[in-house]
Scaffold this motif. Structure first.
Motif, mmCIF file in Angstrom:
data_model
loop_
_atom_site.group_PDB
_atom_site.id
_atom_site.type_symbol
_atom_site.label_atom_id
_atom_site.label_comp_id
_atom_site.label_asym_id
_atom_site.label_seq_id
_atom_site.Cartn_x
_atom_site.Cartn_y
_atom_site.Cartn_z
ATOM 1 N N ARG A 102 0.720 -1.027 -0.143
ATOM 2 C CA ARG A 102 -0.163 0.052 -0.020
ATOM 3 C C ARG A 102 1.065 1.288 -0.097
ATOM 4 N N ASP A 103 1.976 1.452 0.629
ATOM 5 C CA ASP A 103 2.793 2.329 0.738
ATOM 6 C C ASP A 103 3.368 2.661 -0.389
ATOM 7 N N GLU A 104 3.997 1.414 -1.133
ATOM 8 C CA GLU A 104 4.586 1.575 -2.269
ATOM 9 C C GLU A 104 3.832 2.167 -3.485
ATOM 10 N N GLN A 108 4.075 5.569 -5.347
ATOM 11 C CA GLN A 108 3.911 5.604 -6.830
ATOM 12 C C GLN A 108 2.788 6.506 -7.549
ATOM 13 N N ALA A 109 1.713 6.349 -6.727
ATOM 14 C CA ALA A 109 0.630 7.364 -7.196
ATOM 15 C C ALA A 109 0.890 8.651 -6.795
ATOM 16 N N ARG A 110 1.790 9.177 -5.705
ATOM 17 C CA ARG A 110 2.108 10.344 -5.605
ATOM 18 C C ARG A 110 3.060 10.891 -6.926
ATOM 19 N N GLU A 111 4.109 10.125 -6.837
ATOM 20 C CA GLU A 111 5.010 10.380 -8.111
ATOM 21 C C GLU A 111 4.170 10.608 -9.503
ATOM 22 N N GLU A 112 3.442 9.825 -9.709
ATOM 23 C CA GLU A 112 2.547 9.936 -10.946
ATOM 24 C C GLU A 112 1.883 11.278 -11.077
#
Length: 185
Positions: A102-104, A108-112
């Protein structure tokens, strides 16, 4: 006197048995006792011993079976406790893995998201500069046309020749930027 009485009378007395019958009865009884002691009693003793052994053996087997059942029950309880602890450990590992995943995924969602926002800002800045260029060019053309109407002649060729529109746009460029001008509205 009695004997004489018996010999003389020859009728048997029911109280006193005949001695020949006593001898035959004693021999028969002795023979019966011999047969019983020689053949029947040992067989009965063997049967009794076999029954006692069977009963005692059955009790021993039952006790052994009970002990084995208790040992198996204890082993089952230990295995059940181990299985429960393994299940708890696996469940905890799965939760930890799920939290890590979930953290990963969130990272990734934040980066995207940041990439998409940055791309949108770049696209917006490029679109804005394109619109500003187009508006400046159109503003210059409209200014020359408006000046030509006021003067009464076409100034477009002369304005191009002298670079009047470019100077005007350069003067606009030295003033406030379009973002600052938009912020003052």
């Amino acid at each position: 006197m009695h004997l004489l009485y018996l010999a003389a009378d020859e009728t048997p007395n029911p109280v006193w048995p005949i001695w020949q019958e006593l001898v035959i009865g004693a021999i028969g009884f002795a023979l019966l006792c011999f047969i019983l002691m020689k053949y029947v009693f040992p067989r009965m003793e063997e049967t009794f011993r076999a029954r006692v052994d069977a009963i005692e053996g059955g009790i021993k087997r039952a006790e052994e079976a009970q002990a084995e059942a208790n040992a198996l029950l204890e082993q089952y309880r230990q295995q059940l406790a181990e299985a429960r602890s393994d299940a708890a450990r696996i469940r905890d590992e799965a939760r930890a893995d799920a939290a890590g995943i979930r953290d990963e995924i969130l990272a990734q969602a934040r980066e995207e998201s940041e990439r998409i926002i940055a791309a949108g800002r770049e696209s917006l800045a490029a679109e804005r500069s394109t619109i500003v260029r187009e508006l400046r060019a159109e503003l210059g053309t409209l200014a020359v046309d408006l000046a030509g109407r006021i003067v009464g002649e076409s100034l477009a060729d002369e304005a191009r020749r002298h670079g009047t529109v470019e100077r005007f746009l350069a003067d606009l460029g030295e003033g406030p930027t379009p973002a600052q001008a938009g912020g003052r509205r």
